[in-house]
Design a protein around this motif. Structure first.
Motif, PDB file in Angstrom:
ATOM      1  N   PHE A  93       0.844  -1.210   0.000  1.00  0.00           N
ATOM      2  CA  PHE A  93       0.000   0.000   0.000  1.00  0.00           C
ATOM      3  C   PHE A  93       0.874   1.253   0.000  1.00  0.00           C
ATOM      4  O   PHE A  93       0.646   2.196  -0.748  1.00  0.00           O
ATOM      5  N   ALA A  94       1.897   1.222   0.867  1.00  0.00           N
ATOM      6  CA  ALA A  94       2.762   2.392   0.995  1.00  0.00           C
ATOM      7  C   ALA A  94       3.584   2.597  -0.277  1.00  0.00           C
ATOM      8  O   ALA A  94       3.837   3.724  -0.694  1.00  0.00           O
ATOM      9  N   LEU A  95       3.986   1.483  -0.905  1.00  0.00           N
ATOM     10  CA  LEU A  95       4.801   1.592  -2.117  1.00  0.00           C
ATOM     11  C   LEU A  95       4.046   2.359  -3.193  1.00  0.00           C
ATOM     12  O   LEU A  95       4.593   3.237  -3.866  1.00  0.00           O
ATOM     13  N   VAL A  96       2.757   2.018  -3.339  1.00  0.00           N
ATOM     14  CA  VAL A  96       2.004   2.611  -4.432  1.00  0.00           C
ATOM     15  C   VAL A  96       1.444   3.983  -4.064  1.00  0.00           C
ATOM     16  O   VAL A  96       1.430   4.900  -4.880  1.00  0.00           O
ATOM     17  N   LEU A  97       0.986   4.114  -2.806  1.00  0.00           N
ATOM     18  CA  LEU A  97       0.235   5.324  -2.464  1.00  0.00           C
ATOM     19  C   LEU A  97       1.067   6.437  -1.836  1.00  0.00           C
ATOM     20  O   LEU A  97       0.580   7.555  -1.691  1.00  0.00           O
ATOM     21  N   ALA A  98       2.313   6.130  -1.438  1.00  0.00           N
ATOM     22  CA  ALA A  98       3.091   7.171  -0.753  1.00  0.00           C
ATOM     23  C   ALA A  98       4.318   7.555  -1.570  1.00  0.00           C
ATOM     24  O   ALA A  98       4.954   6.697  -2.181  1.00  0.00           O
ATOM     25  N   SER A  99       4.623   8.824  -1.578  1.00  0.00           N
ATOM     26  CA  SER A  99       5.853   9.260  -2.229  1.00  0.00           C
ATOM     27  C   SER A  99       6.944   9.332  -1.175  1.00  0.00           C
ATOM     28  O   SER A  99       6.722   8.987  -0.012  1.00  0.00           O
ATOM     29  N   ALA A 100       8.099   9.782  -1.586  1.00  0.00           N
ATOM     30  CA  ALA A 100       9.294   9.696  -0.735  1.00  0.00           C
ATOM     31  C   ALA A 100       9.077  10.228   0.681  1.00  0.00           C
ATOM     32  O   ALA A 100       9.499   9.596   1.649  1.00  0.00           O
ATOM     33  N   ASP A 101       8.394  11.343   0.827  1.00  0.00           N
ATOM     34  CA  ASP A 101       8.350  11.915   2.172  1.00  0.00           C
ATOM     35  C   ASP A 101       7.299  11.304   3.074  1.00  0.00           C
ATOM     36  O   ASP A 101       7.193  11.659   4.242  1.00  0.00           O
ATOM     37  N   LYS A 102       6.491  10.383   2.564  1.00  0.00           N
ATOM     38  CA  LYS A 102       5.527   9.690   3.433  1.00  0.00           C
ATOM     39  C   LYS A 102       5.856   8.196   3.553  1.00  0.00           C
ATOM     40  O   LYS A 102       5.104   7.454   4.158  1.00  0.00           O
ATOM     41  N   GLN A 103       6.966   7.781   2.954  1.00  0.00           N
ATOM     42  CA  GLN A 103       7.283   6.356   2.931  1.00  0.00           C
ATOM     43  C   GLN A 103       7.651   5.798   4.300  1.00  0.00           C
ATOM     44  O   GLN A 103       8.433   6.412   5.023  1.00  0.00           O
TER      45      GLN A 103
END
Lengths: 285, 371
Positions: free
Chosen positions: A222-232
């Motif tokens: 989920f995080a891989l697809v929905l988050a960019s670098a600063d929310k990873q």
């Protein structure tokens, strides 16, 4: 258990040692790797003897990764922070929503009740990739992509069913008569829920919360697809160690050690609640 | 004034009917013992009065007010559950204190209230224990203390002696009598033990299959049961029930039991009117008479402290239990005996539905009381 023979004790000791070795070995190995340079890790044949170095941890904490190809910025510490924020908020939200829902499913029979409960459970076994593409599109439309709120929302797919189903079982184990007794003693249902139902299921709620926390922490897709670098979170952030000049095994090991520490600490702390007796002999059994 | 009034109360769980048209009025300060086999609906009835379940039909009123929309905590009841239902995470003190603190009593009032009820039930020494550390008897007393703590005007006791050992049960039965009288509360007391019901109930309500089979004083229930089922539940040893055809000759109405003539109350044959019947004779109503040519043979003799129960066999495999005080001479197995029973003590039931046809029993009249 004082009637067992010496042989039995020895065999038991050996078996326990084997199990411990089997489960602890990868963790010990990673802990050792985290104190070695990449060259030490990759030498052939591998050796248990090495000079410990704090280089890997230093690189993670300062955020500067020195490789043969040059210097690379990594944001491991902010990833760790993201993981913490996402997991804690997700579990907190899931508890707030899930515990009352679990109580309702345990205590009341209502129309479609079982179907709703099962639908919620089915989120756990649907492949995440199936929902990710449409979810991404919707989230971009709604402006939820790459936000903590959006991620915490999606993380409910992981946490909520878990908490709902585990806590429901614990509520079902509490005799309704104990709640009835508190009601007839003159307390309203909300007081009864707070003073009786919740304390009696606290070990179960703690267990479910812990489990949900670990699942949330370990989430990757989920995080891989929905988050960019600063929310990873760290799970996605660890990809940064696969660099142009090779895989940084030492830093990966150090990152793993740092990222399992919070869950490990939490599990050790919660352990005493998890094993604590549940109904404590209130109801004649 | 705290009367309990049930009118036409029924309760269904899905397709199964737990209670079917129960109507019962309990006067203020009265104790009604509810007795019946497992699954007869006793506990459900109590739960409906407590408000922890809602009736499917009918009306429940407490103190004249309809309870349909009144939550359990606002009904002013004290309830002791069969499984104790103590709060496991609280000490005995806090358990007992819960109804007092719910009523907004000060810490001082709570302490005094708990201590006085604990003293009455002899559990002062375990007030700081959690339920887990209590014996069954102490748990039972704690649960009872909790029900009594706030001096409720309605007491609902669900088989409170079910889970305690025989000795304690006997002691508690004696204490309960005094306790219930002291409290002066309107009480519904559920039990499966007829002795408890007779000792504690001003009236007894016998339940069978979700209906009230009979409601009456202990004497009425014992001597004038409405049917075989009620008669069977009261008395130890249980009532002798033997198939019979009442008839009459120049000596009056009679039936043949085990090859012997059994005199019936005048007109019994007319009541029976040719129907298949059962005669019911309480074991203690039977007496041995000296008669070497008796048709009954003693099979077994069981001395029980204050009485001796003798099993005798007659013709056609008829077996009867005879219970006599132990100071009377004991019979020996193999001995031939005759039996005597007063005609008015013989109960006559219809065979097909078990309803009592005649035989008022001795009634409370002739100085006889139920055991």
């Amino acid at each position: 258990m004082d009637h067992q023979s010496t042989l039995e004790r020895v065999v038991r000791g050996v078996l326990i040692a084997l199990v411990l070795l089997f489960f602890m070995f990868p963790i010990v190995w990673i802990l050792m790797m985290s104190f070695q340079t990449n060259e030490q890790i990759l030498r052939i044949p591998p050796s248990l003897a090495f000079e410990p170095t704090l280089e890997n941890y230093q690189a993670l904490i300062t955020g500067r990764l020195e490789t043969q190809a040059g210097t690379l910025d990594i944001r491991f510490m902010s990833n760790l922070w993201n993981s913490l924020v996402l997991s804690v908020c997700s579990v907190a939200l899931a508890l707030v929503l899930g515990v009352p829902a679990a109580y309702a499913f345990a205590r009341f029979r209502f129309r479609l009740g079982e179907d709703i409960a099962f639908t919620l459970l089915s989120f756990r076994f649907a492949p995440p990739l199936l929902v990710l593409l449409p979810l991404t599109l919707y989230f971009q439309e709604l402006g939820l992509a790459d936000t903590y709120i959006g991620l915490i929302w999606v993380y409910q797919l992981i946490c909520l069913p878990l908490i709902l189903w585990i806590v429901r079982g614990y509520f079902e184990d509490v005799s309704p008569d104990i709640e009835h007794a508190y009601r007839t003693a003159g307390h309203g249902w909300l007081t009864t829920f707070r003073r009786i139902s919740i304390p009696l299921t606290a070990p179960g709620i703690a267990a479910a919360g812990l489990l949900a926390f670990i699942f949330a922490w370990n989430n990757f897709i989920f995080a891989l697809v929905l988050a960019s670098a600063d929310k990873q979170p760290v799970t996605v952030g660890a990809l940064a160690f696969v660099t142009a000049s090779g895989i940084q095994y030492g830093q990966i090991a150090a990152a793993i050690v740092l990222s399992i520490t919070p869950t490990l600490a939490l599990a050790l702390y919660a352990q005493r609640y998890l094993v604590e007796g549940l109904s404590l002999g209130a109801v004649k059994g | 004034m705290s009367t309990i009034e049930l009118s036409g109360v029924s309760k269904r769980f899905g397709a199964s009917v737990a209670l079917d048209g129960i109507s019962l009025r309990v006067e203020s300060g009265e104790t009604v013992a509810i007795i019946g086999a497992s699954g007869a609906g006793k506990t459900v009835l109590l739960r409906l009065v407590a408000g922890v379940e809602d009736p499917s039909g009918g009306m429940i009123a407490i103190g004249g007010a309809d309870m349909a929309d009144v939550a359990p905590e606002r009904r002013g009841i004290g309830m002791a559950f069969q499984n104790f239902a103590l709060f496991p995470h609280m000490t005995a003190f806090d358990n007992i204190a819960s109804p007092l603190s719910a009523r907004g009593a000060s810490a001082d009032e709570v302490r005094r209230g708990v201590e006085s009820v604990a003293r009455m039930l002899k559990i002062e020494s375990v007030l700081d224990h959690r339920p887990r550390a209590l014996s069954n008897g102490q748990k039972q007393r704690t649960a009872l203390a909790r029900a009594l703590a706030a001096s409720p005007s309605i007491l609902l006791l669900d088989d409170p002696l079910r889970n305690v050992d025989a000795k304690l049960r006997f002691e508690m039965r004696l204490e309960f009598e005094r306790l219930l009288a002291d409290q002066g509360a309107t009480t519904l007391y559920v039990t499966q033990d007829y002795r408890e019901a007779m000792a504690l109930g001003h009236r007894i309500a016998v339940m069978d299959g979700g209906r009230l089979a009979q409601v009456g004083t202990p004497e009425e229930i014992y001597f004038k049961p409405t049917g075989v089922e009620v008669a069977r539940q009261f008395g130890d040893p249980t009532i002798n029930l033997v198939p019979a055809h009442p008839a009459s000759d120049d000596r009056g109405a009679f039936a043949t039991v085990g090859g012997a003539r059994l005199d019936l109350a005048p007109g019994a044959d007319a009541v029976a009117n040719g129907r298949e019947c059962m005669v019911g004779i309480r074991p203690e109503a039977l007496a041995f008479t000296e008669d070497a040519a008796g048709v009954f043979v003693v099979e077994a003799v069981t001395p029980l402290n204050e009485k001796v129960v003798t099993l005798v066999a007659g013709a056609e495999g008829t077996e009867l239990l005879v219970s006599r005080p132990s100071h009377e001479p004991t019979r020996r197995p193999g001995e031939r005996v005759s039996l005597h029973v007063a005609a008015r003590e013989v109960l006559l039931f219809a065979r097909e539905d078990g309803a009592r046809l005649s035989g008022a029993g001795a009634g409370a009249g002739a100085g006889s009381t139920p055991p």
